[in-house]
Motif scaffolding. Structure first.
Motif, PDB file in Angstrom:
ATOM      1  N   ALA A 167      27.967  46.861  47.497  1.00 38.06           N
ATOM      2  CA  ALA A 167      29.309  46.339  47.269  1.00 38.06           C
ATOM      3  C   ALA A 167      29.947  45.917  48.586  1.00 38.06           C
ATOM      4  O   ALA A 167      30.571  44.843  48.682  1.00 38.06           O
ATOM      5  CB  ALA A 167      30.170  47.388  46.569  1.00 38.06           C
ATOM      6  N   ALA A 168      29.787  46.728  49.619  1.00 40.27           N
ATOM      7  CA  ALA A 168      30.357  46.397  50.927  1.00 40.27           C
ATOM      8  C   ALA A 168      29.743  45.116  51.478  1.00 40.27           C
ATOM      9  O   ALA A 168      30.429  44.319  52.137  1.00 40.27           O
ATOM     10  CB  ALA A 168      30.143  47.548  51.896  1.00 40.27           C
ATOM     11  N   VAL A 189      25.255  42.815  42.345  1.00 36.23           N
ATOM     12  CA  VAL A 189      26.688  42.699  42.587  1.00 36.23           C
ATOM     13  C   VAL A 189      27.162  41.310  42.182  1.00 36.23           C
ATOM     14  O   VAL A 189      26.551  40.298  42.557  1.00 36.23           O
ATOM     15  CB  VAL A 189      27.016  42.964  44.074  1.00 36.23           C
ATOM     16  CG1 VAL A 189      28.503  42.744  44.350  1.00 36.23           C
ATOM     17  CG2 VAL A 189      26.612  44.383  44.456  1.00 36.23           C
ATOM     18  N   LEU A 190      28.226  41.279  41.397  1.00 38.21           N
ATOM     19  CA  LEU A 190      28.855  40.020  40.973  1.00 38.21           C
ATOM     20  C   LEU A 190      30.251  39.989  41.592  1.00 38.21           C
ATOM     21  O   LEU A 190      31.242  40.360  40.966  1.00 38.21           O
ATOM     22  CB  LEU A 190      28.938  39.962  39.448  1.00 38.21           C
ATOM     23  CG  LEU A 190      27.612  40.138  38.688  1.00 38.21           C
ATOM     24  CD1 LEU A 190      27.852  40.219  37.194  1.00 38.21           C
ATOM     25  CD2 LEU A 190      26.643  39.019  39.027  1.00 38.21           C
ATOM     26  N   ASN A 226      34.172  41.123  40.438  1.00 39.93           N
ATOM     27  CA  ASN A 226      34.423  42.496  40.888  1.00 39.93           C
ATOM     28  C   ASN A 226      33.662  43.485  40.013  1.00 39.93           C
ATOM     29  O   ASN A 226      34.207  44.477  39.511  1.00 39.93           O
ATOM     30  CB  ASN A 226      35.920  42.825  40.891  1.00 39.93           C
ATOM     31  CG  ASN A 226      36.636  42.266  42.108  1.00 39.93           C
ATOM     32  OD1 ASN A 226      36.057  42.212  43.195  1.00 39.93           O
ATOM     33  ND2 ASN A 226      37.865  41.829  41.936  1.00 39.93           N
ATOM     34  N   VAL A 227      32.375  43.230  39.850  1.00 42.24           N
ATOM     35  CA  VAL A 227      31.502  44.039  38.999  1.00 42.24           C
ATOM     36  C   VAL A 227      30.176  44.257  39.718  1.00 42.24           C
ATOM     37  O   VAL A 227      29.679  43.367  40.427  1.00 42.24           O
ATOM     38  CB  VAL A 227      31.254  43.341  37.645  1.00 42.24           C
ATOM     39  CG1 VAL A 227      30.131  44.033  36.863  1.00 42.24           C
ATOM     40  CG2 VAL A 227      32.528  43.319  36.811  1.00 42.24           C
ATOM     41  N   LYS A 274      33.152  48.854  37.991  1.00 41.63           N
ATOM     42  CA  LYS A 274      34.275  48.105  38.550  1.00 41.63           C
ATOM     43  C   LYS A 274      34.239  48.169  40.078  1.00 41.63           C
ATOM     44  O   LYS A 274      34.128  49.250  40.664  1.00 41.63           O
ATOM     45  CB  LYS A 274      35.609  48.702  38.087  1.00 41.63           C
ATOM     46  CG  LYS A 274      35.900  48.588  36.616  1.00 41.63           C
ATOM     47  CD  LYS A 274      37.273  49.225  36.347  1.00 41.63           C
ATOM     48  CE  LYS A 274      37.587  49.317  34.867  1.00 41.63           C
ATOM     49  NZ  LYS A 274      38.883  50.001  34.641  1.00 41.63           N
ATOM     50  N   LEU A 275      34.377  47.035  40.702  1.00 37.22           N
ATOM     51  CA  LEU A 275      34.548  46.957  42.150  1.00 37.22           C
ATOM     52  C   LEU A 275      36.001  46.613  42.462  1.00 37.22           C
ATOM     53  O   LEU A 275      36.729  46.115  41.608  1.00 37.22           O
ATOM     54  CB  LEU A 275      33.606  45.922  42.757  1.00 37.22           C
ATOM     55  CG  LEU A 275      32.119  46.100  42.459  1.00 37.22           C
ATOM     56  CD1 LEU A 275      31.315  45.029  43.169  1.00 37.22           C
ATOM     57  CD2 LEU A 275      31.635  47.491  42.849  1.00 37.22           C
TER      58      LEU A 275
END
Length: 484
Positions: A124-125, A102-103, A107-108, A214-215
């Motif tokens: 992501a969370a 996670v970056l 937001n990736v 995409k995040l």
């Protein structure tokens, strides 16, 4: 162009090129699909650890003209992950390629094709970000398969399909060459968009090995309500009202019919029923709002406005996280209840929003002319996607209806097509809907698809028989002349 089966000599060639850890026993898990319509077969199961090993496998299969069936989480509902006939193929499982990075500043998330969706969501969370792709099988579905089928789910209204949540893909083509497309760029106008060609191709043009996803920022405040509506037309009018009032904070808008609650009561009685008397139609609304906003207040105001307009008659607004989760458990348990009942025929269709109320009325009337059925119509009303599933009458078994299955599906799909809809909204074509694609698809589009398949996979080794009929890729190499 015919394919060859896996032979002992071919398997030995791969054993010399790959580590022993890449080989898996041919267990039933690789040969089954959730609806039980197909029983797969294969000659060899391989689980590569990295892209180089995938490339090695595809080079060998291409040279020997051995088919390759990609296998993700095995959750697909149209038979794309199993090959029931033809020469015994290599089953290529991506299960070991499950890395997640996670970056948050970009937001990736970078995810291997074998990463389980729920794990991507959780990682992501953990970085205070949201990966919004969400569906019932997220505990086992894998990123490669989700992209290969352009999966949808409950949040398409706000965030789009899997295609809309992907910045770039790494993939291996049929000849073993690697497409290094794992870009994290939001803008990249450097020619044909091969990413979007591979997404939704169901492993017939290349094997996706990794993706840049995409995040999104996590909503600060969330809310949900289950609201009784008078009809699907009233639900559609409520959707428009919610869009005007709430705007982009509207995350999901799900239509639920009475039959769904009846099936839950019959097969999963531990799930609490929301209303004393089951209404004919309900909508489940989900909101994700920003700092200082009040989702419960917004939903209450929406209900009041809709009640004044005569659209709604009852409702439940979640007052806690537990109540929010309970409402979604109700919705997400409906597919499991369907499986317990056993469908005569299941349909994943999409329609122009304005056509949905008429479709529901006309389809029910047309099916009543064919036989005695129970219909469970539910789905993602916000994006026009209905799961229109047909079941035996109470007390009767699915096997009694086998002679009617073709007529039932033809009736539903013909009406969908006449109304300008699609017979495959989010599940893909797989092997189940190859004939449907041929019947309802635009001839010029089909010719172009066959030409692309012939260019990228001239030997036809990639997922033979999925999307396009096996051997059909050469039918349009001379041009895009429409064929019927």
């Amino acid at each position: 162009m015919s394919l060859n089966p896996v032979t002992p000599d071919f398997a030995d060639t791969l054993r010399e090129a790959l580590p022993q850890a890449a080989f898996r026993p041919l267990t039933p898990a690789y040969l089954e699909e959730p609806r039980g319509r197909y029983q797969g077969q294969g000659g060899l199961v391989l689980a590569p650890a990295d892209t180089d090993q995938v490339a090695t496998i595809l080079r060998a299969c291409n040279a020997a003209r051995v088919g390759v069936v990609p296998f993700g989480g095995g959750t697909g509902l149209v038979g794309g992950q199993v090959m029931p006939d033809g020469p015994a193929a290599v089953i290529l499982s991506l299960e070991r390629m499950n890395s997640i990075t996670v970056l948050p500043e970009e937001n990736v998330a970078l995810a291997g094709a074998g990463a389980v969706l729920a794990n991507v969501q959780a990682d992501a969370a953990g970085a205070d970000r949201l990966f919004p792709l969400s569906l019932a099988s997220e505990g086992s579905a894998r990123i490669g398969g989700l992209l290969a089928t352009n999966a949808g789910g409950v949040n398409v209204l706000r965030y789009g399909n899997a295609r809309d949540l992907c910045l770039g893909v790494e993939a291996v083509l049929a000849d073993g060459s690697v497409l290094h497309g794992l870009t994290r760029l939001r803008k990249d106008n450097t020619g044909y968009d091969l990413r979007n060609l591979l997404i939704g191709s169901e492993g017939t043009l290349g094997i996706i090995t990794a993706a840049a996803l995409k995040l999104h920022p996590r909503p600060v405040a969330t809310g949900a309500a289950l609201i009784v509506v008078d009809s699907p037309l009233a639900a559609l009018e409520l959707l428009a009202m919610a869009g005007r009032r709430i705007g982009p904070g509207l995350s999901a808008f799900e239509l639920i019919g009475r039959m769904g609650l009846e099936f839950l009561a019959e097969t999963m009685p531990d799930i609490r029923q929301p209303f004393a008397a089951r209404p004919d139609w309900m909508v489940l609304i989900d909101l994700g709002l920003g700092q200082g906003q009040d989702p419960a207040g917004e939903l209450d105001a929406l209900f009041s406005e809709a009640a004044e307009a005569g659209l709604v008659s009852d409702g439940i607004i979640a007052q806690s996280g537990a109540q929010h989760a309970a409402l979604w458990q109700l919705r997400e348990s409906i597919p499991e209840a369907n499986r317990h009942i056993g469908a005569v025929a299941s349909h994943d269709v999409s329609l122009p929003l304005g056509a949905i109320p008429d479709f529901i009325i006309q389809a029910g009337a047309a099916l009543a002319q064919i036989g005695d059925f129970r219909i469970n119509c539910f789905g993602h009303l916000g994006d026009g996607n209905l799961h229109y599933n047909i079941f035996p009458a109470a007390g009767r078994g699915r096997a009694e209806y086998d002679p009617l299955r073709s007529a039932v599906t033809g009736c539903v799909h013909d009406l969908v097509h006449e109304m300008g809809g699609s017979v495959s909204a989010e599940h893909g074509i797989g092997r189940l809907k190859v004939a449907d694609l041929e019947q309802y698809g635009d001839p010029t589009k089909l010719a172009a698809m066959r030409a692309i398949k012939a260019a990228l996979d001239p030997a036809g080794i990639l997922n033979p028989g999925a999307v396009l009929r096996a051997g059909a890729q050469g039918a349009a190499t001379a041009g895009f002349a429409p064929r019927r």
